[in-house]
Design a protein around this motif. Sequence first.
Motif, PDB file in Angstrom:
ATOM      1  N   UNK A  47       0.817  -1.217   0.000  1.00 12.40           N
ATOM      2  CA  UNK A  47       0.000   0.000   0.000  1.00 12.40           C
ATOM      3  C   UNK A  47       0.844   1.257   0.000  1.00 12.40           C
ATOM      4  N   UNK A  48       1.882   1.276   0.849  1.00  9.37           N
ATOM      5  CA  UNK A  48       2.749   2.454   0.908  1.00  9.37           C
ATOM      6  C   UNK A  48       3.470   2.676  -0.410  1.00  9.37           C
ATOM      7  N   UNK A  49       3.993   1.604  -1.007  1.00 13.82           N
ATOM      8  CA  UNK A  49       4.709   1.728  -2.272  1.00 13.82           C
ATOM      9  C   UNK A  49       3.782   2.147  -3.414  1.00 13.82           C
ATOM     10  N   UNK A  50       2.564   1.633  -3.414  1.00 13.16           N
ATOM     11  CA  UNK A  50       1.619   2.020  -4.462  1.00 13.16           C
ATOM     12  C   UNK A  50       1.302   3.511  -4.358  1.00 13.16           C
ATOM     13  N   UNK A  51       1.061   4.001  -3.152  1.00 12.20           N
ATOM     14  CA  UNK A  51       0.793   5.425  -2.967  1.00 12.20           C
ATOM     15  C   UNK A  51       1.938   6.272  -3.501  1.00 12.20           C
ATOM     16  N   UNK A  52       3.167   5.900  -3.133  1.00 18.34           N
ATOM     17  CA  UNK A  52       4.326   6.721  -3.486  1.00 18.34           C
ATOM     18  C   UNK A  52       4.594   6.677  -4.992  1.00 18.34           C
ATOM     19  N   UNK A  53       4.590   5.487  -5.571  1.00 18.38           N
ATOM     20  CA  UNK A  53       4.994   5.365  -6.977  1.00 18.38           C
ATOM     21  C   UNK A  53       3.903   5.797  -7.947  1.00 18.38           C
ATOM     22  N   UNK A  54       2.640   5.641  -7.565  1.00 16.29           N
ATOM     23  CA  UNK A  54       1.552   5.957  -8.493  1.00 16.29           C
ATOM     24  C   UNK A  54       0.916   7.316  -8.269  1.00 16.29           C
ATOM     25  N   UNK A  55       1.042   7.867  -7.059  1.00 16.93           N
ATOM     26  CA  UNK A  55       0.313   9.101  -6.772  1.00 16.93           C
ATOM     27  C   UNK A  55       1.189  10.231  -6.237  1.00 16.93           C
ATOM     28  N   UNK A  56       2.175   9.936  -5.423  1.00 20.79           N
ATOM     29  CA  UNK A  56       3.019  11.007  -4.888  1.00 20.79           C
ATOM     30  C   UNK A  56       4.199  11.322  -5.801  1.00 20.79           C
ATOM     31  N   UNK A  57       4.778  10.297  -6.392  1.00 18.89           N
ATOM     32  CA  UNK A  57       5.921  10.504  -7.299  1.00 18.89           C
ATOM     33  C   UNK A  57       5.714   9.682  -8.572  1.00 18.89           C
ATOM     34  N   UNK A  58       4.629   9.940  -9.294  1.00 18.86           N
ATOM     35  CA  UNK A  58       4.384   9.169 -10.516  1.00 18.86           C
ATOM     36  C   UNK A  58       5.360   9.559 -11.611  1.00 18.86           C
ATOM     37  N   UNK A  59       5.622   8.640 -12.485  1.00 19.46           N
ATOM     38  CA  UNK A  59       6.510   8.919 -13.619  1.00 19.46           C
ATOM     39  C   UNK A  59       5.962   8.172 -14.830  1.00 19.46           C
ATOM     40  N   UNK A  76      17.290  10.503  -8.976  1.00 20.71           N
ATOM     41  CA  UNK A  76      16.491  11.414  -8.151  1.00 20.71           C
ATOM     42  C   UNK A  76      15.128  10.798  -7.841  1.00 20.71           C
ATOM     43  N   UNK A  77      14.567  10.106  -8.820  1.00 24.58           N
ATOM     44  CA  UNK A  77      13.254   9.497  -8.610  1.00 24.58           C
ATOM     45  C   UNK A  77      13.314   8.378  -7.568  1.00 24.58           C
ATOM     46  N   UNK A  78      14.283   7.476  -7.681  1.00 23.19           N
ATOM     47  CA  UNK A  78      14.365   6.376  -6.706  1.00 23.19           C
ATOM     48  C   UNK A  78      14.661   6.920  -5.316  1.00 23.19           C
ATOM     49  N   UNK A  79      15.492   7.944  -5.219  1.00 27.62           N
ATOM     50  CA  UNK A  79      15.751   8.546  -3.907  1.00 27.62           C
ATOM     51  C   UNK A  79      14.475   9.090  -3.296  1.00 27.62           C
ATOM     52  N   UNK A  80      13.685   9.780  -4.124  1.00 31.13           N
ATOM     53  CA  UNK A  80      12.436  10.359  -3.628  1.00 31.13           C
ATOM     54  C   UNK A  80      11.460   9.274  -3.203  1.00 31.13           C
ATOM     55  N   UNK A  81      11.356   8.209  -3.998  1.00 28.62           N
ATOM     56  CA  UNK A  81      10.445   7.117  -3.675  1.00 28.62           C
ATOM     57  C   UNK A  81      10.847   6.432  -2.370  1.00 28.62           C
ATOM     58  N   UNK A  82      12.130   6.120  -2.237  1.00 30.98           N
ATOM     59  CA  UNK A  82      12.600   5.439  -1.017  1.00 30.98           C
ATOM     60  C   UNK A  82      12.368   6.322   0.198  1.00 30.98           C
ATOM     61  N   UNK A  83      12.716   7.594   0.087  1.00 34.37           N
ATOM     62  CA  UNK A  83      12.563   8.509   1.226  1.00 34.37           C
ATOM     63  C   UNK A  83      11.099   8.646   1.621  1.00 34.37           C
ATOM     64  N   UNK A  84      10.234   8.850   0.620  1.00 32.54           N
ATOM     65  CA  UNK A  84       8.812   9.015   0.919  1.00 32.54           C
ATOM     66  C   UNK A  84       8.216   7.748   1.539  1.00 32.54           C
ATOM     67  N   UNK A  85       8.630   6.590   1.033  1.00 34.91           N
ATOM     68  CA  UNK A  85       8.131   5.319   1.582  1.00 34.91           C
ATOM     69  C   UNK A  85       8.563   5.136   3.027  1.00 34.91           C
ATOM     70  N   UNK A  86       9.835   5.411   3.310  1.00 33.21           N
ATOM     71  CA  UNK A  86      10.338   5.241   4.670  1.00 33.21           C
ATOM     72  C   UNK A  86       9.624   6.159   5.653  1.00 33.21           C
ATOM     73  N   UNK A  87       9.361   7.386   5.254  1.00 36.65           N
ATOM     74  CA  UNK A  87       8.668   8.305   6.156  1.00 36.65           C
ATOM     75  C   UNK A  87       7.253   7.806   6.463  1.00 36.65           C
TER      76      UNK A  87
END
Length: 942
Positions: free
Chosen positions: A99-111, A151-162
Amino acid sequence: MAVTALEERPEPRRTFAGLAHLITPEHDLCVPSSIIDQIDALADDLTDPDDLRSAVIEILSNQLKEGRRKVNGAFLQKPDAGLRCARSLAHVMDCVIVGAMHLVTEHLHPIAVRTSGEHLAVIAVGGYGRGEMAPFSDVDLLFLTPYKQTAWTESVVEATLYILWDLKLKIGQSTRSPDDCLRLARRDFTIRTALLEQRFIFGDRDLFEELDWRLWTELFEGTAAEFVEAKMTERDERHERHGGSRYMLEPQIKEGKGGLRDLQTLHWISTYIYHTDTAWDLVGMGVYERDEVQRFADAAKFLWAVRCHLHDLASRAQEKLTFDRQVEIAERMGYQDGGGMMAVERFMQTYFTHAKAVGNLTRIFSAVLEAQHTKRLPRFSALMQALSFRTASRSDEPFTVESGRLTVRDDQVFAEDPLNILRLFRDAARAEAMVHPAALRLVTQNLDLIDDDLRANKAANELFLEMLCDRKHSEDMLRRLNETQVLGRFIPEFGRIVAMMQFNMYHHYTVDEHIIRTIGVLNQIDRLEEEDAHPVATEILKGGFNRRVLYVALLMHDIGKGSTRDHSELGAEIAEIVCPRLGLDDAETEMVVWLVRHHLDMSDTAQKRDISDPRTVSDFAALVRSPQRLRLLLVLTVCDIRGVGPGVWNNWKAQLLRHLYWDTRDVMTGGAEEGTRAHRVGTARQDLSAALRDWSPDQIAAELQRHYPHYWLGLDTATHRIFAELARDQGDKPMVSRFLPDESRDATKACLYTADHPGIFARMAGAFAIAGASVVDARSYTTNDGMATSAFWLQDHDGSPYEAARLPRLRNTIERTLKGEVIARHEINERTRIKARESQFKVPTRIVFDNEASDLLTLIEVNARDRLGLLHDLTRTIAAQNLNIVSAIITTYGEHAVDAFYVKDLFGHKIRAQQKQDRLEARLIEAAEGRMSKSVMGASDH
């Protein structure tokens, strides 16, 4: 075995012992697709990213709480389903991560269009990768990138961890490429092990499969030997850190010997070498038999159940099975009292049985590894000794040497002659070689051959007795016999106490392990290796002794435990049956039976009675009656105390036992004439006169006339001199004192000289409690001119002499307490709190009056739960009844305190009136249980 191509290998189940089922159906817990749908629906309604993030965190938090609640509820209904609980918790965590990864990759940091570097896979590693989580396990994640972070993977990892941190999860994480993983895993076996258990959760599956493929082809293949060696070394070091025994009464269930980590080590190695998914796969490969894998599965199931209960009860990641948790988990898992054993003791016997099974499985697995040369052979010296044994043996011998270990010639060796089961262990010890695990497996498969016919076999009993009495190897042989269940089969009476715990804080090991350790201590003394520590016991053995009697007595001394009856009496009855079967004659049997029946008497007399009182010694001599019994009983007592656990034996106990032995021997051998009361008082007075040679005759005469006989009998000349000097130097000081180390007793001796008044002993005891000093012995005498001479022996709570640096504070506390500036009971009440791990121990309070133990004094023995201030409360109560305490013997056995007071009334008489005894007993019970009556509370505070 060659590595199979990835596409040919089945999808790894990554399960433990083949138990992959959830504790409740998946759709009742959570479904990842359902969570994704909820997130997408929210994204349609909420355009602000922060609002969306907050709303999703609430969904995930509720899902996590609800999932855990359902798992825990089902677990309480199925309290032995530990593995299912662990798998279910991992499943709930998977849903949250997805759930956390789906939120981050599809909605918070989509590409929309990803470059070759903008790919990511989230992989579970370690225990989470294996699909097993205790309620408070860490969540170990690997964020896998193709080669380096963008930059994208850094943002995704950081957002997921938070997000995961906001969910209050304890995350262990790393972000690496496949190259990074291989490079680090080559030099770090912890990382290599974690990657061995990787499991795909979310993202780019091709990236995960690339890493999986490269690990197997570029790293794992061809490196089995170094991996096995590293894990076995790691295991040995881990065992050493956690006590080195699988029979510790508060075991570390994850890292300790026989715990979960040992099973996991077998799983790692089998996966690494054989590419197995479950332990059941090892059956088809010839590593384990089906019944052995079943023991593997049963142990894993039980240990995981205990671990999950432990986490749940502690509300944190607790891995040590403390006494308080043992009681709670036993109740949860449905154990009940019965047959002389508490529910918690039955539960822990199950635990130790599984821990022993884990050891057997490890040995079997090691044999296979050695045969395939993936594990180092035994050390060179053992190999040479075993080879020399093989050279000396004939070709028709039942045993041979394989891989440096003694093993059987063929599978029919035991069927041909069941006596070979015992011979195997005897011959291995004689050659100083290990028994091959394959032979140990064959032993366990032929245990039914150890039947009544073999137990009645004269040759078998002679061989067993030979092994038992072997001064060099008996401890090791008995432990091997016990580990393989041979000992319990050959002596069924011993089998009843195997893996049996005693639920108290005094004993450190199970009953069977304690017995074997006592025999190990006897081995050391018998080999004359402990002369400095045990000079008297060594001298006794040097003088010649019946080895059969002493070794059999130690084997039998606690064999009666676990019954509702007194274990000494029951043990004596068992010994009366077993000894003739082993081949002991009538006289030897009689001696063993007596030693077993009285194996606690010397320890109890030395530690709970005033052995300076001639009556104590004469009564003990009347019990023992013969010098031979006395000699053997001393050695047995030393071994028994030493075998309890580390730190239990000390110089204090050694001195008490030696003095009791010497004084009793003197009584038995005619020295009693010189031990008369008047003679001993006269000798003590003469010795002090000689020690005060720089004093004038008048000063010496005055000092000698001030004291009553008990003073001369209860203290040595050095202490008499200290009190004489304190009296001379007192002047107008209300109290003078001297503190000095008493190395012979592992204690600090405190000599206090002050004016006598009611309750002074209690005030001093209170001051010691406030200062954190444990009183282990005390003597208090009143002079004929109204002064109190009090000697206390003090230790820290860990059994060491009281620290010299803390003595000034202790002296100040005593002075302020005697002046009334500090009210001891107020200070103690504020500090009295029973630790959680000790809270489940129940010690019934029992008071014993004995007017026969001393010629002039009444002995009052108080058995109660030990706690801060207990001695203070008891002595205040005695003082409130207008009684004088002449001496106090303070003994603790873990949570159990035994305080013995020698008292007299104000007229110097014993306490004979039943009415007065009953009244005092009631008051002492109240004091011991912290229910001090008002009359007592004020009696000795002023």
